[in-house]
Design a protein around this motif. Structure first.
Motif, PDB file in Angstrom:
ATOM      1  N   ASP A  33      -2.744   2.856 -12.895  1.00 50.42           N
ATOM      2  CA  ASP A  33      -4.082   2.261 -12.834  1.00 50.42           C
ATOM      3  C   ASP A  33      -4.088   1.032 -11.927  1.00 50.42           C
ATOM      4  O   ASP A  33      -4.991   0.849 -11.126  1.00 50.42           O
ATOM      5  N   PHE A  34      -3.072   0.210 -12.100  1.00 48.69           N
ATOM      6  CA  PHE A  34      -2.988  -0.983 -11.256  1.00 48.69           C
ATOM      7  C   PHE A  34      -2.803  -0.578  -9.794  1.00 48.69           C
ATOM      8  O   PHE A  34      -3.423  -1.156  -8.891  1.00 48.69           O
ATOM      9  N   LYS A  62      -4.021   1.812  -8.362  1.00 46.82           N
ATOM     10  CA  LYS A  62      -5.295   2.273  -7.815  1.00 46.82           C
ATOM     11  C   LYS A  62      -6.165   1.123  -7.311  1.00 46.82           C
ATOM     12  O   LYS A  62      -7.122   1.350  -6.580  1.00 46.82           O
ATOM     13  N   MET A  63      -5.847  -0.094  -7.732  1.00 45.35           N
ATOM     14  CA  MET A  63      -6.587  -1.251  -7.222  1.00 45.35           C
ATOM     15  C   MET A  63      -6.302  -1.485  -5.745  1.00 45.35           C
ATOM     16  O   MET A  63      -7.133  -2.010  -5.027  1.00 45.35           O
ATOM     17  N   TYR A  64      -5.099  -1.171  -5.296  1.00 46.91           N
ATOM     18  CA  TYR A  64      -4.764  -1.492  -3.893  1.00 46.91           C
ATOM     19  C   TYR A  64      -4.092  -0.329  -3.164  1.00 46.91           C
ATOM     20  O   TYR A  64      -3.767  -0.440  -1.981  1.00 46.91           O
ATOM     21  N   ARG A  65      -3.890   0.758  -3.853  1.00 45.47           N
ATOM     22  CA  ARG A  65      -3.308   1.952  -3.260  1.00 45.47           C
ATOM     23  C   ARG A  65      -4.315   3.086  -3.347  1.00 45.47           C
ATOM     24  O   ARG A  65      -5.256   2.974  -4.109  1.00 45.47           O
ATOM     25  N   PRO A  66      -4.122   4.232  -2.694  1.00 46.56           N
ATOM     26  CA  PRO A  66      -3.079   4.480  -1.709  1.00 46.56           C
ATOM     27  C   PRO A  66      -3.262   3.557  -0.507  1.00 46.56           C
ATOM     28  O   PRO A  66      -4.386   3.217  -0.158  1.00 46.56           O
TER      29      PRO A  66
END
Lengths: 457, 457
Positions: A76-77, A79-83
């Motif tokens: 989940d975390f 998904k804040m800055y990835r992919p």
């Protein structure tokens, strides 16, 4: 018809890999185990648990499981800055006039400014899950400390960072980012630890070193109830978490049927290169594909190219376990070198073994040429790269120019580990023409190499 | 079934809008024209061409064409860092315990660190197309100067930046980024212009102001063969180029059938708010939809909420055209305020007219509360926001908490204009508890407002 390759190949968030890749499972020759300096024997879970988090220790010793599930909270975390995007460097290619296709995997689009967050959030998660109050660590350039501060803020963990004193003074902004994320930042050496007080007494004016900060952070972790020590590079677990970079890169290349020819990463402790390259090396180990993998290190700290493959201490204070790795000797301190993240005397044991076994090559480059490449990249591709990343850019440009000579349209993939926003002192030196290119002499290196301990294997 | 909304809604690069949106075409009451201070009459192309680029002047005066094609070269450059993600702030929502859905359009993923690059690259393109040698500009906080440096490097244009002296001294890193991109950065006031020498003679110890830097940049442009002056906010053309933000936001929302309820942007000169909001306001003007649009300004520089809607000078030196706008008076200098990008005394004429006609509302917020919101955002959403952007975050959080009270699941969209990586001095003050919240008194404002010239319309 060939698919038109976009500037940035993005994956959807459900295409983020759900497992990390453990290259050790595919290695015929496993990396040598860490050795307990007190017993002279391989480190066991029991040795490691008082210092490091339990689940991470299991990962550290796991040479068998090829894939390890990424916990849902970490995903989940992510998904804040990835992919993170895999970007085709169309403008750089044009400026070079090369038929080569250059791709960069950019890990700088998060506030820590680098790939370090990939492992920081995993380590913080396992610390939280273990019920710890907090973690301690050291930071040199500040990227790891920033990443860990962000991760700890997210999980409500206390974060204590020992920051090499010269960085603490020279990089007040890095310090403030960490403080903004709630971390306690202490310049090292400090009077908060025994080892710090000892060093201060012996060297009153010292500006510190990474090795010293490690020693302080380890002491702080073991002396506080509910704390453990965490580390942002070198360790097997860090290589494991960072494979998210390489796995995403593979998925992005696959989307457009691109076969990489050359994969290039900068190499300090090895966390970025290991993360980017080991999923590709896995294919080589399994006989599925072949790649040229190039590790680029600074000529001022050339552990692969001029070091020795031997057991050595990971810290100057010699309190950490011994690792078998390419090393310049634990007492080696590189000259002023602005790529703060590439100053470690040793190298990941995993990458060291793979290098020893011929799965990657290495080269060392000088600082001014690295900044030449950095500026060319910044002006054509828009991103001001970290000095560390720029080592990979330098060699990618060299390879692309070789393609220009030979007329080959090779696919070159480089790891753009981060941004240079907190490295403007170094850019200022470059802009003013006052940068130096000091390279250690053979005599100097010989002296440090001679201090590597003799360890029976 | 409702589609699961991802953390980040990305568009493909072929979904980047191919045209900018010109809200003036839909406005029943057009923004008042710029007035030539020498003639007292509306500025014509002939008046403007010696100072500004020709094609940009056409855009400045174009109240008719609803859409204007984005040149292919500019679109290509956009693809290097766009589309920018529209991110669902799941973690912030959770921390607030609100049923509201918060989305932020993040413009900070490029080295300039803000949305300014969207207009800089367009302006540099038209300057290059006109065959100019270079451009001059001023910069306060440094974001615009950085963006223009990047754009000029890309097109091989000379870039001369007059940087407000206090910023030049306090933000050496911003200066170095610009130098790295090849710009010539001069602290303003300087002895390189007549107006600079005059100001230095009258106020020897001055640390400069944006108005003074504008005057110097304009003088430098007109006195050099092949140079023009460019500006990063306030002008109609800038609002136009920045609509790429709002158009992308609309496209991203549409992908998931999301109807925005509230759109929030910080407002200095209005470039970000105008870019984000005018495509939505266009729908309102055409009677297609309704939105709450909120402009957030600092309480220290409250042009919308405490200014006057009148013709006024855009610069302290009073050499630029007069614009009809909400203004605090061209002699107004805000107190030390760390949101360097929100210190302008006036406001975009387009937004001013729209505000006057009731299409947006405005509010003013105090600095410490803005940083409280910034830190909460940083710790939950991972991005350290620019102080400017944090004004919008503050009000988005307030609105989300109102939703918590009322139980409404409103869709809140905020413009996250950029990152705070070069604003760590301000964060340091906040972390140390030494930030101030000075708000001008009524008496002070009355004095400045009284100096607004009387212009017959």
């Amino acid at each position: 018809m060939e698919k038109k390759i976009p500037y940035k190949i993005y994956l959807n968030e459900n295409e983020i890999p759900a497992q990390w890749y453990n290259v050790r499972a595919d290695m015929k020759v496993k990396p040598a185990p860490l050795i307990n300096p007190a017993t002279g024997k391989p480190m066991t879970l029991e040795d490691m648990n008082p210092v490091f988090c339990e689940e991470l220790n299991k990962q550290e010793l796991d040479n068998d499981n090829r894939y390890i599930d990424i916990p849902a909270e970490v995903l989940d975390f992510y998904k804040m800055y990835r992919p993170s995007p895999l970007t085709r460097a169309y403008f750089l290619e044009k400026a070079l006039g090369t038929p080569a296709h250059i791709y960069y995997k950019f890990e700088g689009n998060n506030t820590s400014g680098s790939h370090k967050l990939n492992s920081a959030i995993a380590q913080a998660y396992y610390a939280k899950k273990q019920g710890l109050k907090g973690v301690t660590t050291e930071t040199g350039a500040g990227q790891w400390g920033t990443a860990l501060s962000m991760a700890c803020a997210f999980f409500g963990l206390d974060c204590q960072v020992y920051m090499v004193k010269c960085s603490y003074d020279q990089k007040p902004f890095r310090r403030e980012v960490m403080r903004t994320y709630g971390a306690k930042v202490t310049p090292s050496p400090s009077d908060t630890t025994e080892i710090g007080r000892k060093i201060l007494a012996e060297h009153p004016g010292t500006t510190g070193s990474l090795g010293c900060a490690i020693s302080e952070a380890v002491e702080a972790a073991t002396k506080q109830e509910g704390y453990r020590y965490v580390l942002g590079s070198v360790l097997n677990q860090v290589m494991l978490h960072q494979t998210i970079i390489g796995l995403e890169t593979q998925a992005a290349l696959k989307k457009y049927d691109i076969k990489a020819d050359i994969i290039i990463g900068c190499a300090g402790g090895g966390s970025n290169l290991g993360g980017l390259a080991t999923p590709f090396i896995g294919e080589m180990l399994r006989g599925e594909a072949d790649y040229r993998i190039i590790a680029v290190e600074p000529a001022s700290c050339p552990s692969f190219t001029r070091g020795r493959f031997a057991y050595d201490f990971c810290d100057t204070g010699r309190i950490c376990p011994l690792a078998k790795m390419y090393t310049l000797g634990s007492q080696f301190i590189p000259s002023a070198n602005h790529a703060g993240g590439l100053r470690f005397h040793g190298m990941s044991p995993v990458l060291s073994q793979l290098y020893h076994d011929g799965f990657l090559e290495a080269c060392a480059v000088e600082q001014t040429s690295v900044f030449d490449a950095a500026v060319q990249f910044a002006r054509t591709e828009g991103i001001l790269p970290a000095p560390e990343s720029s080592h990979a850019i330098k060699v990618a440009i060299d390879e692309a120019l070789k393609c220009k000579e030979s007329g080959e349209a090779k696919n070159i993939v480089l790891g753009l580990t981060g941004t240079g926003y907190f490295d403007l002192y170094a850019y200022e030196k470059y802009n003013n023409g006052t940068m130096n290119d000091y390279i250690p002499t053979d005599e100097e290196l010989t002296e440090y190499l001679a201090k590597i301990p003799k360890v029976e294997e």
